[in-house]
Design a protein around this motif. Structure first.
Motif, PDB file in Angstrom:
ATOM      1  N   VAL A 171       0.824  -1.206   0.000  1.00 54.98           N
ATOM      2  CA  VAL A 171       0.000   0.000   0.000  1.00 54.98           C
ATOM      3  C   VAL A 171       0.861   1.260   0.000  1.00 54.98           C
ATOM      4  CG1 VAL A 171      -1.785   1.288   1.227  1.00 54.98           C
ATOM      5  CG2 VAL A 171      -1.862  -1.220   1.175  1.00 54.98           C
ATOM      6  N   ARG A 172       1.937   1.245   0.734  1.00 51.72           N
ATOM      7  CA  ARG A 172       2.774   2.434   0.866  1.00 51.72           C
ATOM      8  C   ARG A 172       3.533   2.751  -0.414  1.00 51.72           C
ATOM      9  NH1 ARG A 172       7.950   3.133   2.089  1.00 51.72           N
ATOM     10  NH2 ARG A 172       8.216   0.892   2.493  1.00 51.72           N
ATOM     11  N   THR A 173       4.112   1.739  -1.061  1.00 50.44           N
ATOM     12  CA  THR A 173       4.932   1.968  -2.251  1.00 50.44           C
ATOM     13  C   THR A 173       4.173   1.776  -3.554  1.00 50.44           C
ATOM     14  OG1 THR A 173       5.679  -0.346  -2.417  1.00 50.44           O
ATOM     15  CG2 THR A 173       6.937   1.138  -0.967  1.00 50.44           C
ATOM     16  N   GLY A 174       3.043   1.066  -3.499  1.00 48.04           N
ATOM     17  CA  GLY A 174       2.310   0.753  -4.714  1.00 48.04           C
ATOM     18  C   GLY A 174       2.957  -0.338  -5.551  1.00 48.04           C
ATOM     19  N   TYR A 209      -0.694  -4.287   3.128  1.00 48.71           N
ATOM     20  CA  TYR A 209      -0.893  -4.881   1.813  1.00 48.71           C
ATOM     21  C   TYR A 209      -2.370  -4.920   1.433  1.00 48.71           C
ATOM     22  CZ  TYR A 209       3.917  -6.406   2.372  1.00 48.71           C
ATOM     23  OH  TYR A 209       5.279  -6.434   2.569  1.00 48.71           O
ATOM     24  N   TRP A 210      -2.605  -4.737   0.126  1.00 45.84           N
ATOM     25  CA  TRP A 210      -3.921  -4.898  -0.493  1.00 45.84           C
ATOM     26  C   TRP A 210      -3.872  -6.039  -1.506  1.00 45.84           C
ATOM     27  CZ3 TRP A 210      -4.778   1.003  -1.706  1.00 45.84           C
ATOM     28  CH2 TRP A 210      -5.358   1.623  -0.593  1.00 45.84           C
ATOM     29  N   ASP A 211      -4.996  -6.245  -2.150  1.00 46.25           N
ATOM     30  CA  ASP A 211      -5.172  -7.301  -3.148  1.00 46.25           C
ATOM     31  C   ASP A 211      -4.015  -7.329  -4.154  1.00 46.25           C
ATOM     32  OD1 ASP A 211      -6.210  -8.700  -5.577  1.00 46.25           O
ATOM     33  OD2 ASP A 211      -8.052  -8.776  -4.399  1.00 46.25           O
ATOM     34  N   GLY A 212      -3.459  -8.516  -4.369  1.00 48.31           N
ATOM     35  CA  GLY A 212      -2.336  -8.645  -5.290  1.00 48.31           C
ATOM     36  C   GLY A 212      -2.700  -8.491  -6.744  1.00 48.31           C
ATOM     37  N   GLY A 213      -3.990  -8.594  -7.066  1.00 53.05           N
ATOM     38  CA  GLY A 213      -4.399  -8.502  -8.458  1.00 53.05           C
ATOM     39  C   GLY A 213      -4.108  -7.164  -9.106  1.00 53.05           C
ATOM     40  N   TYR A 214      -3.940  -6.128  -8.314  1.00 53.92           N
ATOM     41  CA  TYR A 214      -3.683  -4.805  -8.882  1.00 53.92           C
ATOM     42  C   TYR A 214      -2.319  -4.719  -9.566  1.00 53.92           C
ATOM     43  CZ  TYR A 214      -7.674  -3.273  -6.071  1.00 53.92           C
ATOM     44  OH  TYR A 214      -8.921  -3.133  -5.524  1.00 53.92           O
ATOM     45  N   VAL A 215      -1.335  -5.446  -9.067  1.00 54.04           N
ATOM     46  CA  VAL A 215       0.029  -5.305  -9.596  1.00 54.04           C
ATOM     47  C   VAL A 215       0.659  -6.633 -10.011  1.00 54.04           C
ATOM     48  CG1 VAL A 215       0.585  -3.147  -8.420  1.00 54.04           C
ATOM     49  CG2 VAL A 215       0.911  -5.325  -7.228  1.00 54.04           C
TER      50      VAL A 215
END
Length: 362
Positions: A171-174, A209-215
């Motif tokens: 989340v912090r680094t994207g 952390y968020w959903d891994g599907g974004y990256v």
């Protein structure tokens, strides 16, 4: 670019692989449509001609990946089939889950609640003004307990014959963060499936952390560097291209999610195809030593036909018959793939991703 690809594509395990055909599996996330992936895996395991060296998954794909890894670690292909089946039957409405776990599964298997249902209207009103930090102050995410009910993480971490990678978004680094088998915990699976509008970010080692599907839906390069096989099978449930322009609010939201959740995959597939092309043209040396590159044979089993035309609302469905329909569709797709391309595995790619994966679309 070449230096980065050298790190990703060179090397791999030094020991020789066992006899037979070996593959790596890349499992996309896509809500309830992940039941299609369950069907694909079920048939591949039943067929038993392929040995799985590595698995990479994101979001619902990470859930399928950990269930498969747990089964393989504890009892081999038949146990893998059982763990997947037990999870998906428990996830259905007839699975008799406690209410709080039922709500977690409903959220995992959706990009957004159905717009014109009471639940959908309530959730839209709630999340329009409040974040998960407001309407979920106790940070309740029972998916962790549900995953823990099925998975022996000690067995997974100890299974050195299998590589496992789960994607999450820092989340912090994207940036993409990939969790590995030897460190795997339930928190990491929950992080990979953490939809930010529904759940608070999952904190692991002081990072959120968020959903891994974004990256990374899913991440491919880790598989290449950690295994010997040069065969990569993508189970794709999100179309890259669609023929029709979305016009309704739900259609637009669904298409935005498809584009977002496919962008990293397209980039990595292009990288794999690019390296393969340079090897074929003699511009890069092929091998596993220093300064050499792996040529990856790309394969795909995709959700097509009537199942691919399911609208975004279907991703929320946890009806047992709906899951079984997708499961059967996945089994048929895997059977067709093996009938048509088993002899090609280890020899050549069976799908061309040089420009971009086409996808069937609707």
């Amino acid at each position: 670019m070449i230096e980065f690809l050298a790190r990703a594509f060179g090397g791999g395990k030094s020991e020789a692989p066992k006899a037979g055909k070996h593959i790596n599996l890349a499992l996309q996330g896509g809500g309830a449509l992940g039941a299609f992936t369950w069907g694909v895996l079920d048939h591949l395991l039943e067929d038993s001609r392929l040995t799985i060296e590595g698995i990479s998954g994101a979001s619902a794909g990470a859930v399928n990946a950990i269930m498969l890894a747990d089964g393989l670690a504890r009892g081999g292909p038949e146990e893998g089939r059982k763990r997947l089946s037990d999870f998906w039957h428990a996830a259905s409405l007839g699975g008799n889950l406690p209410d709080v776990q039922r709500r977690a599964i409903d959220r995992l298997f959706s990009f957004w609640p159905i717009e014109d249902t009471p639940v959908g209207l309530w959730m839209q009103a709630l999340t329009r003004y409040l974040s998960p930090y407001d309407f979920n102050p106790l940070n309740i995410n029972p998916l962790k307990d549900l995953v823990g009910r099925f998975v022996d993480f000690d067995a997974v971490r100890a299974c050195t014959d299998l590589q496992l990678f789960v994607s999450a978004t820092n989340v912090r680094t994207g940036e993409l963060h990939v969790f590995k088998r030897e460190e795997m915990t339930a928190d990491m699976i929950v992080a990979s499936a953490c939809l930010p509008h529904m759940f608070r970010a999952v904190e692991i080692d002081a990072e959120a952390y968020w959903d891994g599907g974004y990256v990374g839906n899913p991440a491919l390069y880790p598989l290449v560097g950690a295994t010997q096989t040069e065969n990569l099978l993508l189970v794709q449930i999100n179309p890259v291209k669609r023929k029709q322009i979305p016009k309704t609010q739900n259609e637009i939201l669904a298409r935005i999610n498809e584009i977002t959740f496919n962008s990293s995959l397209v980039s990595e597939l292009r990288g794999l195809a690019f390296v393969g092309k340079l090897i074929d043209e003699g511009k890069l040396p092929r091998g596993t030593g220093v300064g050499q590159y792996r040529r990856i044979n790309l394969h795909r089993i995709e959700l097509t036909g009537a199942a691919q035309t399911l609208d975004a609302a279907s991703r929320l469905s946890t009806d047992a018959d709906f899951f079984e329909m997708l499961h059967n569709n996945g089994r048929r797709a895997a059977r067709r793939f093996l009938d048509a391309h088993y002899d090609d595995i280890g020899v050549r790619s069976t799908v061309d991703f040089e420009a971009a994966p086409e996808g069937t679309g609707a």
